[in-house]
Design a protein around this motif. Structure first.
Motif, PDB file in Angstrom:
ATOM      1  N   HIS A 123      10.661  46.246 -10.165  1.00 25.67           N
ATOM      2  CA  HIS A 123       9.416  46.596  -9.174  1.00 25.67           C
ATOM      3  C   HIS A 123       8.654  45.170  -8.833  1.00 25.67           C
ATOM      4  O   HIS A 123       8.134  44.904  -7.756  1.00 25.67           O
ATOM      5  CB  HIS A 123       8.428  47.701  -9.941  1.00 25.67           C
ATOM      6  N   LYS A 124       8.236  44.571  -9.893  1.00 27.31           N
ATOM      7  CA  LYS A 124       7.746  43.151  -9.492  1.00 27.31           C
ATOM      8  C   LYS A 124       8.313  42.275  -8.624  1.00 27.31           C
ATOM      9  O   LYS A 124       7.742  41.823  -7.561  1.00 27.31           O
ATOM     10  CB  LYS A 124       7.287  42.512 -10.919  1.00 27.31           C
ATOM     11  N   GLU A 125       9.617  42.175  -8.825  1.00 25.63           N
ATOM     12  CA  GLU A 125      10.549  41.466  -7.949  1.00 25.63           C
ATOM     13  C   GLU A 125      10.476  42.003  -6.641  1.00 25.63           C
ATOM     14  O   GLU A 125      10.315  41.078  -5.488  1.00 25.63           O
ATOM     15  CB  GLU A 125      11.790  41.542  -8.499  1.00 25.63           C
ATOM     16  N   ALA A 126      10.522  43.463  -6.330  1.00 27.54           N
ATOM     17  CA  ALA A 126      10.567  43.849  -5.027  1.00 27.54           C
ATOM     18  C   ALA A 126       9.164  43.753  -4.369  1.00 27.54           C
ATOM     19  O   ALA A 126       8.996  43.532  -3.124  1.00 27.54           O
ATOM     20  CB  ALA A 126      10.553  45.439  -5.218  1.00 27.54           C
ATOM     21  N   CYS A 127       8.137  43.764  -5.216  1.00 22.59           N
ATOM     22  CA  CYS A 127       6.648  43.579  -4.518  1.00 22.59           C
ATOM     23  C   CYS A 127       6.536  41.891  -3.929  1.00 22.59           C
ATOM     24  O   CYS A 127       6.126  41.586  -3.083  1.00 22.59           O
ATOM     25  CB  CYS A 127       5.559  43.543  -5.543  1.00 22.59           C
ATOM     26  N   HIS A 128       7.161  41.105  -4.814  1.00 21.90           N
ATOM     27  CA  HIS A 128       7.238  39.699  -4.621  1.00 21.90           C
ATOM     28  C   HIS A 128       7.882  39.411  -3.335  1.00 21.90           C
ATOM     29  O   HIS A 128       7.378  38.573  -2.307  1.00 21.90           O
ATOM     30  CB  HIS A 128       7.743  38.818  -5.798  1.00 21.90           C
ATOM     31  N   SER A 129       9.349  39.946  -3.185  1.00 27.00           N
ATOM     32  CA  SER A 129       9.803  39.774  -1.850  1.00 27.00           C
ATOM     33  C   SER A 129       9.342  40.185  -0.703  1.00 27.00           C
ATOM     34  O   SER A 129       9.567  39.849   0.197  1.00 27.00           O
ATOM     35  CB  SER A 129      11.462  40.436  -2.250  1.00 27.00           C
TER      36      SER A 129
END
Length: 415
Positions: free
Chosen positions: A375-381
Motif C-alpha cells: 500500500h505504501k509503495e502504491a501511494c509512493h508510485s
C-alpha cells in the motif's frame, strides 16, 4: 501495528468464524500489536459496537438458528474503528464487511479480507446446495461487491484457495490455518465409569444440514458393533430435534451436550475413541483440528467441498462423503484394531502441530506486513506519477508557447 478486525460476530463461540477471530485477536495482542474489534455489540458498551441487522421475524429466526447474527453498518462507527489503523482485516463479505472495504478505499487505508464462508454454507439451509447457478451467483456477488477491492485474501485451507481461483478471485491468496489454541493437547484419561464398556465416538459442531450428522447416526446403526457404540454430540443447531428423533433407533441413546464449556470439551476429546467429521461443506473444520490436537483419532468425509481431509494421517480415517455404509466399515475397522487405535492417538496429536496457532500468527502478520508495504509503495508510485505529470504539463505549456525554432531546440533537449 494497529490492526482493526471486522466481523459480524466476535463475542460468541456459536460458530467457527467468531472463534477464529478471537484466536487471531489474542495472538496479535500477545505479539504486542494493538487490536481493535468492530462487531455486533456484546451488551458491554464495547468501543466499536455495531447493532444487529434485522431482516424480519421469519428470516431472523432462520439466521439465528444457524448460530449467526448479521451486523447493520454504521459509517460513523466504522470510520472510528479504522481511522489510524495500519491495516484492516474483514472476515465476512456481508453488509458490514462490504461497507468497511469501501470506506477503507475512500480513506486510503490498507485492507485485507478472509474467506471463511462458501455459498454452500448458505444454500444448504434452503436445499439448494447443489445448484451451480445459485452458488455461482453468490460467488460473483461477493467478488463484485467485496473481494475485487482487496489485494490479499486469507484462506483457511487449500480447498478454499482453489475455489477462489476457480471463481476468478485474482487477489493474492494466503493459505493460513485458523490454528488451535495450545490448551488443546493430548492428555488421555480414563473413561467415566458410566461409559467404561462403551466405544465412544464424539461428534462436535453446528447441527445444520451441510454437517451431515444424519450420516453418522445411520452408520452407527449399520455397524457390526452398534450395541457397543455411544455417540456424544457437542453443539447445537436447527436440526437437533431431527437428530434426536433419528437417534431413537440406536441401542445406546446418544449424549447431547448442547453448549459445552472448554473443560468438558477437553475431557471428552481425551477419553473418546474416535472423532467423526461428516460435513459435505467445510472451509477448514476447527472442531476436528481441536480433536486431533488432543490425540482423538478422526474419521473424516472426503467431500471435495470440505477441507477437513487435510487433518487425516491414516487411510482408514477417510470415508466416502454421504456414504453411511463406508463410514460404518471405517468405524468397524478401528474397533477391530485397538492396537492401531492406541498408536494413532500419539501420531495424530503430533501431526496436529503443523496447524498450531503460533505458526498461524506468524503467517497472519506476514500477510498484514505485505499488505501495508504494498500500500505504501502504491501511494509512493502514485505521488511520483502526479509529480511527473505536473512536469510534463509545464513542459507542454512551454512547448505550445514557443516558435518553430524554439520547439525544435526543446524537442532535441528532451531527447
Amino acid at each position: 501495528m494497529i490492526i482493526t478486525l471486522v466481523t459480524d460476530q466476535f463475542y460468541t463461540s456459536s460458530h467457527g468464524t467468531s472463534v477464529s477471530a478471537q484466536r487471531l485477536y489474542q495472538g496479535l495482542i500477545e505479539q504486542g500489536h494493538t487490536v481493535r474489534v468492530l462487531a455486533i455489540d456484546n451488551g458491554e458498551n464495547t468501543p466499536y459496537a455495531i447493532k444487529e441487522r434485522s431482516f424480519g421475524k421469519f428470516a431472523d429466526k432462520v439466521i439465528h438458528s444457524q448460530g449467526f447474527q448479521l451486523a447493520k453498518p454504521d459509517d460513523n462507527v466504522i470510520r472510528k474503528a479504522i481511522t489510524g489503523a495500519d491495516v484492516v482485516h474483514v472476515f465476512m463479505p456481508f453488509a458490514l464487511g462490504r461497507r468497511t472495504v469501501k470506506l477503507c478505499r475512500q480513506m486510503n487505508i490498507p485492507c485485507t479480507c478472509a474467506s471463511h464462508i462458501v455459498p454452500e454454507n448458505i444454500t444448504s439451509t434452503i436445499h439448494l446446495s447443489k445448484s451451480k447457478l445459485i452458488n455461482n451467483l453468490i460467488w460473483n456477488h461477493w467478488l463484485r461487491t467485496t473481494y475485487q477491492y482487496v489485494d490479499h485474501i486469507h484462506c483457511p485451507s487449500k480447498m478454499v484457495a482453489q475455489q477462489l481461483e476457480k471463481h476468478h478471485f485474482f487477489a493474492d491468496k494466503h493459505i493460513i490455518s485458523n490454528g488451535y489454541n495450545d490448551i488443546y493437547k493430548m492428555n488421555r484419561e480414563e473413561k467415566p465409569a458410566i461409559y467404561k464398556d462403551k466405544f465412544i465416538i464424539v461428534v462436535n459442531g453446528r447441527m445444520s444440514r451441510e454437517k451431515r450428522f444424519d450420516v453418522i447416526i445411520k452408520a452407527v446403526n449399520k455397524s457390526k458393533y452398534r450395541d457397543r457404540i455411544l455417540l456424544i454430540f457437542g453443539g447445537k443447531g436447527p436440526l437437533k430435534n431431527h437428530l434426536l428423533n433419528m437417534a431413537k433407533k440406536l441401542p445406546n441413546t446418544p449424549v447431547f451436550l448442547g453448549a459445552y464449556n472448554r473443560e468438558q470439551q477437553l475431557s471428552f476429546l481425551n477419553f473418546a475413541d474416535l472423532y467423526v467429521h461428516s460435513a459435505d461443506v467445510e472451509v477448514e473444520g476447527m472442531t476436528c483440528l481441536e480433536a486431533i490436537a488432543c490425540g482423538c483419532v478422526p474419521i473424516v468425509s472426503d467431500s471435495p467441498k470440505s477441507a477437513t481431509s487435510q487433518f487425516v494421517a491414516h487411510p482408514k480415517s477417510l470415508f466416502q462423503h454421504g456414504n453411511c455404509y463406508d463410514l460404518a466399515n471405517k468405524i468397524d475397522w478401528w474397533i477391530e484394531h485397538p492396537d492401531d487405535l492406541r498408536a494413532h492417538h500419539e501420531i495424530i496429536a503430533d501431526y496436529a502441530k503443523n496447524f498450531s496457532v503460533e505458526l498461524s500468527m506468524r503467517a497472519y502478520v506476514k500477510m498484514f506486513e505485505k499488505a501495508v508495504a504494498e500500500h505504501k509503495e502504491a501511494c509512493h508510485s502514485t505521488n511520483e506519477e502526479i509529480v511527473y505529470n505536473e512536469i510534463l504539463d509545464e513542459e507542454l505549456l512551454d512547448y505550445c508557447s514557443c516558435d518553430e525554432t524554439e520547439k525544435d531546440d526543446l524537442i532535441e533537449h528532451r531527447i
